[in-house]
Scaffold this active site. Sequence first.
Site, PDB file in Angstrom:
ATOM      1  CB  CYS A   1       3.005 -30.312 -13.665  1.00 50.64           C
ATOM      2  SG  CYS A   1       3.773 -28.820 -14.336  1.00 50.64           S
TER       3      CYS A   1
ATOM      4  CG  HIS B   1       2.906 -30.339 -18.411  1.00 47.05           C
ATOM      5  ND1 HIS B   1       2.245 -30.176 -17.218  1.00 47.05           N
ATOM      6  CD2 HIS B   1       2.654 -31.617 -18.813  1.00 47.05           C
ATOM      7  CE1 HIS B   1       1.606 -31.295 -16.909  1.00 47.05           C
ATOM      8  NE2 HIS B   1       1.842 -32.180 -17.858  1.00 47.05           N
TER       9      HIS B   1
END
Length: 890
Positions: free
Chosen positions: A523, A802
């Site tokens: 990510c 994230h």
Amino acid sequence: MTSEKFCILLRNCVGKKKEKGLIKSTTSKVDILPGSLLLFIFNDTDHSSNQNICVLETLDPENIEVKCNNEDFDGISKEEYEVLVSIPTCNERMTIYLDKHWLQEGLELNVNDYVYVYDKASSKDLIGIIRYKGAIVDLKGIFFGVEYIYDIGKGISDGVFRKQRYFTCAPNCAAFVALHRIRKCSKPLPTEEAVELVGATNFTNKWNLKIKDRVVWYSDDGPEYGTVKWIGLLPDTRSNEDVTVGVEFDNPVGSGTGKYKDHRLFTAKQNHASLVPIIGLLKAEDISPGPQYEQVDDDVEEQRRIYEDLRLSKENRTSGAGNHYLSKANSPEYFPVAQKPVNPLYEYSRSEQEYLPENLAPKETLIQNSSNSRKIPNNSSQQDTQHDPDLTVGSLVEVMSNRPLYGVIKWIGNLPDQKKPQKLIAGLEMEDEIAAGTDGTFKQHRLFTCPPKKGFFVPLYKCRKDKRFFDDRANQNPSDRSLYFGSNETPDLEGSVSPPSSLHDVASFCGKGKGIQGHHNSCYMDATLLAMFYFTTVFDTILHRPKNAQDIPEYGEVQQVLKEGIVNPLRKHHYVRADKVMKLRRLLDKVGKIPGMMSEEKDPEEFLNLLFNEITQADPFLKICTENRISETDTQHTYFYQLIMEKDERLVLPTTQQLFELSFLQMGIKLKEIPSCLIIQMPRFGKDYKMYKRILPSLELDITDVLENSPRECIICGELAAFECKECYQVHGAGLNTIAFCDGCKQTSHRHKLRVNHKCRMINTPQWYREQYIAHKTQQKRQPIQREKMELFAVICIQTSHYVSFVKTGSGKKAKWIFFDSMADRRGEQSGYNIPEVQECCEIPLWLSDEHFSDIMKNPDDKNLPEHIRRLICDAYICMYQSPTVMKFN
């Protein structure tokens, strides 16, 4: 040797020996058998019959000449000769030659291929992997050095032949054989997959489990004993599902009598039958106390130890069907034994006969011998316990199981509190949560750190390299890639593709399956790449610069993968599949100095530094100099700027404008020139520390007052400033524009007793500008001082490891914003893949404007803010600004 024509004799012939030193043959006749290898010498004529005959000569030291017809022999290639000459007997050699498939197999076999090896001592076929192919000392032809992967101790070598080492393996685990003793395996045969070859009733798993074995399943109430009545794949399930065991338990802890849907699998007492994943069972003899305990195979002992330690750990217990390794709670084919099953084994009339579905009928795999066909043995009593020596901490691996289990090795060693010597254990951080997962702890010991339910401990030799990253065939075959990442392919696009026009309907960019697909901790790279290239060309110079002598050898390959594999498909089709980013990560891991690029969580600045500095050697965006520099060598060149400062408690909701100016003020530095791009890292460190709870990204960043040679305006009279006083910060208002003074106002302002000792610094305004300013002033034409402003085009945010990004879809105040998450959704579990998503965020410009500043301040609780605004101001990690003016000249 290249002009020699090799031949193999097809029929019995009579030859004559050549005496040493004589050209012609003698009268001594010798029988030459079919399968003999010879050289073609010349054509001759039999004058008695007027027939053309061929003259051949054997290749052995006896030097025998053979005269025969064309139909008595075949010509063979040099490669065929090399694999045939090592076969010791003519009969076996002839058998291989007539079996064209076998011969072709020998030519194509290579290192790392799996093979069956016929073992003369046991008259069985053993499974091995080729570690060497080629010539060996003192012998003719091609030989294969094979390491046995299951039958340890059945070999006669450790990779050494006649005192010369060809490869390395454990003692007595290898053999050197010619082609007549090996056949290729279609694939390695871990025992969990053996059911597909040998049939359910003959299946043997890694604990040698078979029909009628006594087994134990550990329920929450203690061990439950039973007898194996059936082993196989459940009807109507995928072939890659875990093997299931039908157990008749001693106690009524099951349900039904052995029927699954419309299939009778086995017969058991009412409410004593259950289906259990094979990995959730242990053989009773392997856990029972007594003298036999010490004789347990090390493999079983290791599995039992890990299994039982995890079971006894309260936080890792699960009510699934005895399965403490894999989460099957949501799968209808697997159900808790002690609870009402999802698919119960319905009552059925008792019968001693057991029925197997057609798709589970026993099968046999055959291999051709020189004289007959023989069966591959149904199981092997031992397992390969040698781990791949290339596996280290940071390696991406697949746990050998029917259902794919993927992770990264975070720890290797021996488990604590274990008295018996152990095989090496790998501590893995799995891609997805599993029922038996920990956070990297084993019992009370922390061995590594990872998110909860992702830590998994398994013998190291049960791991192999993740084929999604290392299997070139999977990387080249689109059908294989679709299994890992979905069927929406993104072929490479050559040439140059411009960013989408901001005039396009933003809806065409949005939705699920848009953006860059995330995969395995990617990510940070996904969010950064989309921010850098989707709607702006500010970084495009690294896509087009030709390779020069100073570049690394892989420069062109990295550039091509980035441009044609990621940027072009993203701009044209609005989607990039994960295998393209995976290819880039693989290259970066290979050529960069930062370990773990393929598997570990990284920060965007690590990726940017590797890409800009080490690989593309891009021109630095920023030239930063100190205010009191002595020479030009004091100028620092960098790609992004980390906001470093002492916290100002008066700033409750700071903007990036305020923090940027405060950092430059406290650090005593200036920008030497206007950058085309300004990447600012917020005053935080990953997910662990934030200096400010909230930061409001400024839609425009005014850099006028931090430029070294920029004209500035006096804060008091508005004339051209000549001095600045850092100590006057916050005296005449907020911002660096309040510390600039013309000569007269500086004198007036600093007569105050509190400011009389302030030290002012001269502002270096270009001479041409001062002359122009004075000329306009003489003509009584006020010349406004131009402010240099940069435009916010992307914000990368982080929340609990994230990364996501907010990206502007063009330039100018009217361009809309989108929100991107590369792992917004998921299809499937362990064997599934992530689904990226792009959402329109029309509210971003409004909330970042001055009008909504008070609304944010009125909501001290972040939960009361709209979702996108909350993530933007609470999780901002990197802000990217561009100069529309400078970009035009790049």
